[in-house]
Design a protein around this motif. Structure first.
Motif, PDB file in Angstrom:
ATOM      1  N   GLU A  57       0.818  -1.219   0.000  1.00 30.38           N
ATOM      2  CA  GLU A  57       0.000   0.000   0.000  1.00 30.38           C
ATOM      3  C   GLU A  57       0.851   1.269   0.000  1.00 30.38           C
ATOM      4  O   GLU A  57       0.350   2.344  -0.339  1.00 30.38           O
ATOM      5  N   GLU A  58       2.128   1.148   0.415  1.00 29.00           N
ATOM      6  CA  GLU A  58       3.000   2.318   0.399  1.00 29.00           C
ATOM      7  C   GLU A  58       3.648   2.506  -0.970  1.00 29.00           C
ATOM      8  O   GLU A  58       4.124   3.584  -1.299  1.00 29.00           O
ATOM      9  N   LEU A  59       3.674   1.435  -1.742  1.00 29.92           N
ATOM     10  CA  LEU A  59       4.307   1.469  -3.068  1.00 29.92           C
ATOM     11  C   LEU A  59       3.277   1.790  -4.145  1.00 29.92           C
ATOM     12  O   LEU A  59       3.548   2.552  -5.067  1.00 29.92           O
ATOM     13  N   PHE A  60       2.097   1.187  -3.999  1.00 27.75           N
ATOM     14  CA  PHE A  60       1.045   1.350  -4.997  1.00 27.75           C
ATOM     15  C   PHE A  60      -0.136   2.084  -4.392  1.00 27.75           C
ATOM     16  O   PHE A  60      -0.584   1.742  -3.294  1.00 27.75           O
ATOM     17  N   LEU A  61      -0.628   3.079  -5.105  1.00 24.39           N
ATOM     18  CA  LEU A  61      -1.719   3.887  -4.584  1.00 24.39           C
ATOM     19  C   LEU A  61      -2.988   3.602  -5.366  1.00 24.39           C
ATOM     20  O   LEU A  61      -3.036   3.780  -6.582  1.00 24.39           O
ATOM     21  N   ASP A  62      -3.979   3.138  -4.652  1.00 24.25           N
ATOM     22  CA  ASP A  62      -5.255   2.771  -5.248  1.00 24.25           C
ATOM     23  C   ASP A  62      -6.054   4.019  -5.594  1.00 24.25           C
ATOM     24  O   ASP A  62      -6.596   4.689  -4.720  1.00 24.25           O
TER      25      ASP A  62
ATOM     26  N   PHE B  46      -6.387  -5.278  -3.768  1.00 23.03           N
ATOM     27  CA  PHE B  46      -6.669  -4.052  -3.015  1.00 23.03           C
ATOM     28  C   PHE B  46      -8.130  -4.032  -2.558  1.00 23.03           C
ATOM     29  O   PHE B  46      -8.421  -3.696  -1.409  1.00 23.03           O
ATOM     30  N   ARG B  47      -9.045  -4.381  -3.454  1.00 22.48           N
ATOM     31  CA  ARG B  47     -10.472  -4.372  -3.102  1.00 22.48           C
ATOM     32  C   ARG B  47     -10.759  -5.355  -1.980  1.00 22.48           C
ATOM     33  O   ARG B  47     -11.522  -5.053  -1.056  1.00 22.48           O
ATOM     34  N   LEU B  48     -10.158  -6.538  -2.053  1.00 21.63           N
ATOM     35  CA  LEU B  48     -10.370  -7.545  -1.019  1.00 21.63           C
ATOM     36  C   LEU B  48      -9.820  -7.065   0.322  1.00 21.63           C
ATOM     37  O   LEU B  48     -10.494  -7.169   1.364  1.00 21.63           O
ATOM     38  N   ALA B  49      -8.607  -6.532   0.314  1.00 19.35           N
ATOM     39  CA  ALA B  49      -7.985  -6.066   1.554  1.00 19.35           C
ATOM     40  C   ALA B  49      -8.826  -4.956   2.181  1.00 19.35           C
ATOM     41  O   ALA B  49      -9.052  -4.938   3.399  1.00 19.35           O
ATOM     42  N   LYS B  50      -9.319  -4.070   1.344  1.00 18.62           N
ATOM     43  CA  LYS B  50     -10.134  -2.954   1.828  1.00 18.62           C
ATOM     44  C   LYS B  50     -11.421  -3.476   2.463  1.00 18.62           C
ATOM     45  O   LYS B  50     -11.835  -3.015   3.531  1.00 18.62           O
ATOM     46  N   LEU B  51     -12.035  -4.453   1.800  1.00 20.42           N
ATOM     47  CA  LEU B  51     -13.285  -5.032   2.312  1.00 20.42           C
ATOM     48  C   LEU B  51     -13.101  -5.619   3.712  1.00 20.42           C
ATOM     49  O   LEU B  51     -13.958  -5.470   4.583  1.00 20.42           O
ATOM     50  N   PHE B  52     -11.988  -6.280   3.932  1.00 21.42           N
ATOM     51  CA  PHE B  52     -11.745  -6.931   5.230  1.00 21.42           C
ATOM     52  C   PHE B  52     -10.940  -6.040   6.183  1.00 21.42           C
ATOM     53  O   PHE B  52     -10.562  -6.493   7.271  1.00 21.42           O
ATOM     54  N   ASN B  53     -10.679  -4.809   5.775  1.00 21.19           N
ATOM     55  CA  ASN B  53      -9.884  -3.888   6.594  1.00 21.19           C
ATOM     56  C   ASN B  53      -8.537  -4.467   6.997  1.00 21.19           C
ATOM     57  O   ASN B  53      -8.152  -4.405   8.168  1.00 21.19           O
ATOM     58  N   LEU B  54      -7.859  -5.046   6.025  1.00 26.74           N
ATOM     59  CA  LEU B  54      -6.542  -5.622   6.277  1.00 26.74           C
ATOM     60  C   LEU B  54      -5.523  -5.059   5.286  1.00 26.74           C
ATOM     61  O   LEU B  54      -5.908  -4.546   4.231  1.00 26.74           O
ATOM     62  N   LYS B  55      -4.238  -5.158   5.651  1.00 26.68           N
ATOM     63  CA  LYS B  55      -3.179  -4.872   4.698  1.00 26.68           C
ATOM     64  C   LYS B  55      -3.115  -6.051   3.727  1.00 26.68           C
ATOM     65  O   LYS B  55      -3.437  -7.183   4.118  1.00 26.68           O
TER      66      LYS B  55
END
Lengths: 64, 64
Positions: A57-62, B46-55
């Motif tokens: 997440e620090e390298l790639f920005l969504d 990214f979408r999956l991580a965001k959904l589960f509030n995880l890195k």
DNA sequence: GGCCGATGTCAAGTGTGCTTGACATCGGCG
DNA sequence: CGCCGATGTCAAGCACACTTGACATCGGCC
């Protein structure tokens, strides 16, 4: 999906070819990702993040 | 590239189809990723991580 | 100006991420 | 047992991640 690749690479005075070799892809692939042609695969993103000691997440920005 | 998708999904009592709809892919894609057939794309991760509030690193484990 | 390393980009090919559609199997419940 | 929702899996197709090879351009340096 923006990324900080070019900045991190030039900070270290690496060429695109240098970076490509370190993460095991072709120079054209590094160039395409830096210039936003496409996004890397997940395993490739992991290798890049590991190389720069950053979270993905620090390298790639969504930017959706 | 292992992942914790199935655990996180069943904790929430969601079906594969539920999860698929929430992140905007087909049910077969969720199933394929849970069963290790292939890795998701970076934007999808990214979408999956965001959904589960995880890195992303907390959801996907790099086993090379 | 001429050279050269670095970068950008194109074409053509391969592999994989993801799709829709279909079908088999499994487990719970009437 | 018979039904049904959830899961696993196959096939065919499309888009994209990535490759090699080639060539154009740019900037710095002699």
């Amino acid at each position: 999906m923006k990324n900080r690749l070019k900045d991190l690479r030039t900070e270290r005075a690496w060429t695109q070819a240098d970076l490509a070799q370190r993460v095991g892809v072709s120079r054209q692939t590094i160039n395409a990702i830096e210039t936003g042609k496409f996004d890397p695969s997940l395993p490739f993103a992991f290798r890049l993040a590991k190389l720069f000691n950053l979270k993905i997440e620090e390298l790639f920005l969504d930017d959706q």
